[in-house]
Design an enzyme around this catalytic site. Structure first.
Site, PDB file in Angstrom:
ATOM      1  N   HIS A  65       0.836  -1.189   0.129  1.00  0.00           N
ATOM      2  CA  HIS A  65      -0.184   0.043  -0.117  1.00  0.00           C
ATOM      3  C   HIS A  65       0.777   1.292  -0.025  1.00  0.00           C
ATOM      4  O   HIS A  65       1.982   1.309   0.399  1.00  0.00           O
ATOM      5  CB  HIS A  65      -1.008   0.223   1.172  1.00  0.00           C
ATOM      6  CG  HIS A  65      -0.236   0.049   2.460  1.00  0.00           C
ATOM      7  ND1 HIS A  65       0.315  -1.173   3.079  1.00  0.00           N
ATOM      8  CD2 HIS A  65       0.299   0.770   3.488  1.00  0.00           C
ATOM      9  CE1 HIS A  65       0.991  -0.726   4.211  1.00  0.00           C
ATOM     10  NE2 HIS A  65       0.673   0.252   4.577  1.00  0.00           N
ATOM     11  N   CYS A 249       2.029   3.483  12.155  1.00  0.00           N
ATOM     12  CA  CYS A 249       2.960   2.851  10.824  1.00  0.00           C
ATOM     13  C   CYS A 249       3.323   4.226   9.933  1.00  0.00           C
ATOM     14  O   CYS A 249       2.442   4.919  10.102  1.00  0.00           O
ATOM     15  CB  CYS A 249       2.293   1.921  10.209  1.00  0.00           C
ATOM     16  SG  CYS A 249       0.726   2.199   9.228  1.00  0.00           S
TER      17      CYS A 249
END
Length: 740
Positions: A65, A249
């Protein structure tokens, strides 16, 4: 989620056998749908994100991603592989691959839906239903939430007996057609006893928050909101162990929410109350101070700095990477309970423990790792100023001639029709940008150490270093001093009545005064002398010494292709030209560094052209993009090749980079601009010899790569790129080595 995925974005027979090929196959569907405008540019962004941290998860899941300027709207593509694809997960290849594409400026609603998917991936029944789906339409409906995964077994609100932290099943939280826009309530959810059903007005299980975007989930929950009260135990029941957690993250899309879901599942299984603050791209709401105060322990699962980390001081704390929160949540819960039983807590604000350097950063990191992180924080914020200022000054010289630095101020004399005036204008704007370099460097080093309170003393110390002539070295020292002073002040016990003025008055005042005193009176002059010595040494480099330095910098630039070693060499070069009038030696070093950094991607592009049979189809496609990336001085263009075959690619790249750096120094090529690749060749001194140096290094690296790969033999799938050939080759190449 209906707009984000359809049957045309689903491939139930994904035949790719590498992560790069899988991303390309799914991204091609996005291009066909009109969701991605530039396939190669988007894949480069995916590869850059993958280089930060592998996106494979336990349970056979891969979630490549990224955010990208080449994405028109948030999109999800799904592929199912029979042979499995290595995404770097500890338990082996992934058979379920989700490619998540978010625009660079995605809004919160869409990012909330992506975070909802991330949470669903922690549901074993959801993934089992996807593995059993027999049509693309069925798989797309499952992912959208149009069809609950009941075909493979009814969902329950309890964790199945014998489930582990990697397979725990989340309670049902969404019904058909759930979208972020369907929420009707706002506010925070309060906790109730396990097994209580959740609805728009009903309390949820302890520590459980409905999936973002699901019906009945408050809108603030979708952004990471948390309960605003601490539930009291029922009469006669013992108080449960309470844990607060933070997950984050680098992109804040997938791992953040998967770690949160995994921790919540494990918390329910362990019988503890666990509340998670997700610091993701969809925004976040801070844990209520009452919830933190009532907590018995803290879990921080993050790969980027936790915002307002000092809220958790004085409590038993487990500080780990975000993947640990996904893969072993039960162990983290057990560890924090053990720390609480031993009375082991993080350093409270009123009880100093160790030096400021020891207090900041991840508790598991060593001093060197923390120091590098802080310094790179400052350098990363400084580089745009170097790039803008350097290019403006170089353009000023190119337009106005080499005497442009003697021109009067354009505020006093500017003639619209004279090129000299325009050259002077560009030169003087670039000079103003350069005046920010040292203050920005110092300010953001302090920011990396102490967050926002470090900015003021850091900038003040950097400005003093600039005035004192301490330059780049003075900025480094000022930033570290300012950050350390702020951290020390924050440990002093403060009466509650004064805490409100600490961040806006006391900390800026005291830290700036202390930092200024140390820079002006104690260390400013010695550092200025050291800076002058370094400048004189660089100016005196000639002959063999200059060539050896060029070779060393070339090796560093090609060692990790944009990693810490590469950044150290680049920072060293930019520091030399980060003055209004750099020496010839400093500009030669900058030229050598940029030339060496261009070699790896250009060499990989050439190798895939002259010996394509040695590379997979995916690598040959990456080679096309590497031409542009290498020409633009983006070393990361070679990362896909180095990740797939590090033992052949990296040594070859280092050999070519060392040769290019040495030749550039030997030829005396100079460069005033810190970036730009071949597009700033007109601004380079001895441009033809400079291009010869680059060409020599590219040829050497290409020859070595072709030779080493030729000894291995023909790459899989080299004869054709069709699906049949990929399926035939898949069993033969399911375990390509991947650089961590």
């Amino acid at each position: 989620m209906s707009e984000m995925i359809g049957a045309d974005l689903v491939d139930l027979d994904l035949s790719a056998d590498t992560r790069e090929a899988a991303a390309r196959a799914l991204a091609a569907r996005m291009v066909a749908r009109g969701r991605v405008t530039d396939l190669e540019g988007f894949l480069a962004d995916v590869a850059a994100r993958e280089a930060q941290m592998p996106t494979g998860l336990d349970g056979g899941i891969g979630i490549p991603h990224c955010r990208s300027a080449h994405v028109t709207e948030p999109t999800l593509a799904f592929g199912r592989s029979a042979a499995g694809i290595d995404f770097g997960a500890p338990d082996g290849p992934a058979d379920l691959v989700f490619l998540i594409a978010a625009p660079a400026g995605a809004d919160d609603a869409h990012l909330t839906i992506l975070s909802s998917l991330a949470r669903k991936l922690m549901n074993a029944e959801f993934t089992a239903a996807l593995r059993a789906a027999d049509t693309a339409e069925t798989a797309a409906a499952l992912i959208r939430g149009d069809e609950p995964p009941t075909a493979q077994g009814a969902r329950t609100t309890s964790v199945p007996e014998g489930a582990t932290e990697d397979t725990a099943v989340a309670p049902a939280a969404a019904s058909a057609g759930a979208t972020a826009g369907s929420t009707a309530e706002t506010g925070a959810a309060s906790a109730a006893e396990p097994g209580t059903s959740a609805g728009p007005d009903a309390p949820t299980e302890p520590g459980r928050r409905d999936e973002p975007g699901a019906p009945g989930a408050p809108a603030t929950e979708a952004a990471g909101a948390v309960p605003d009260s601490v539930p009291a135990p029922a009469p006669g029941e013992p108080r449960p162990f309470r844990i607060v957690a933070v997950t984050s993250c680098p992109t804040g899309i997938a791992h953040t929410y998967m770690a949160a879901e995994s921790l919540e599942n494990a918390g329910r299984e362990a019988g503890v109350e666990l509340v998670v603050e997700t610091q993701g791209s969809a925004g976040f709401a801070r844990l209520d101070p009452a919830v933190i105060a009532a907590a018995d322990g803290v879990i921080l699962a993050h790969d980027v700095p936790v915002r307002d980390k000092d809220r958790f001081t004085g409590k038993p704390t487990v500080d780990v990477g975000v993947k640990a929160g996904i893969n072993r949540p039960a162990e983290l819960i057990a560890e924090v309970r053990e720390k609480a039983a031993r009375g082991e807590v993080s350093a409270p604000a009123h009880a100093p423990a160790g030096t400021p350097v020891e207090r900041a950063g991840d508790a598991t990191e060593g001093y060197g790792t923390k120091l590098r992180t802080w310094l790179m924080s400052g350098v990363s914020y400084m580089v745009p100023f170097v790039a803008a200022g350097g290019l403006l000054i170089a353009l000023g010289f190119a337009i106005g001639g080499w005497q442009v630095d003697k021109a009067p101020s354009v505020m006093d004399h500017f003639v619209w029709t004279q090129t000299d005036s325009w050259g002077a204008l560009l030169f003087q704007i670039g000079g103003v940008a350069f005046k920010f370099l040292v203050p920005v460097l110092a300010g953001y080093i302090a920011y990396g150490m102490a967050d926002r309170p470090g900015l003021v003393p850091g900038f003040v110390g950097g400005a003093i270093a600039l005035d004192a002539g301490a330059g780049f070295l003075g900025g480094l020292a000022a930033g570290l001093i300012a950050g350390g002073v702020v951290l020390a002040i924050q440990r002093v016990p403060i009466p509650a009545v004064l805490r409100g003025i600490m961040p806006v008055v006391v900390i800026p005042l005291v830290s700036s005064a202390v930092t200024g005193f140390l820079m002006l009176v104690v260390i400013g002059k010695p550092i200025a002398s050291a800076q002058k010595g370094l400048t004189d040494w660089l100016s005196g480099l000639t002959g063999t010494n200059a060539v050896l330095l060029g070779a060393l910098l070339g090796l560093m630039m090609c060692f990790d292709l944009g990693g810490p070693v590469n950044k150290v060499a680049y920072a060293f070069a930019t520091a030399g030209i980060a003055v209004t009038d750099p020496s010839d030696s400093a500009m030669q070093i900058m030229a050598a560094v940029m030339a060496a950094g261009m070699v790896p991607p250009l060499a990989m592009a050439l190798a895939t052209t002259v010996r394509g049979r040695l590379f997979t189809p995916a690598e040959r496609e990456n080679g096309k993009a590497a031409w542009v990336l290498g020409a633009s001085f983006i070393s990361e263009g070679a990362i896909p090749f180095a990740a797939a075959d590090p033992l052949r690619v990296i040594p070859s790249a280092m050999a070519g980079g060392a040769l290019t750096g040495a030749l550039s120094m030997a030829f005396g090529a100079t460069l005033r601009a810190p970036h730009g690749g071949v597009f700033v060749v007109p601004l380079i001194g001895s441009p033809l010899l400079y291009l010869v140096a680059i060409a020599a290094g590219v040829c050497v690296t290409t020859a070595l790569v072709v030779l080493l790969k030729g000894m291995r033999g023909q790459a899989p799938e080299s004869g054709t790129t069709g699906p049949a050939a990929q399926e035939a080759a898949a069993p033969k190449d399911t375990g390509q080595p991947v650089a961590a």
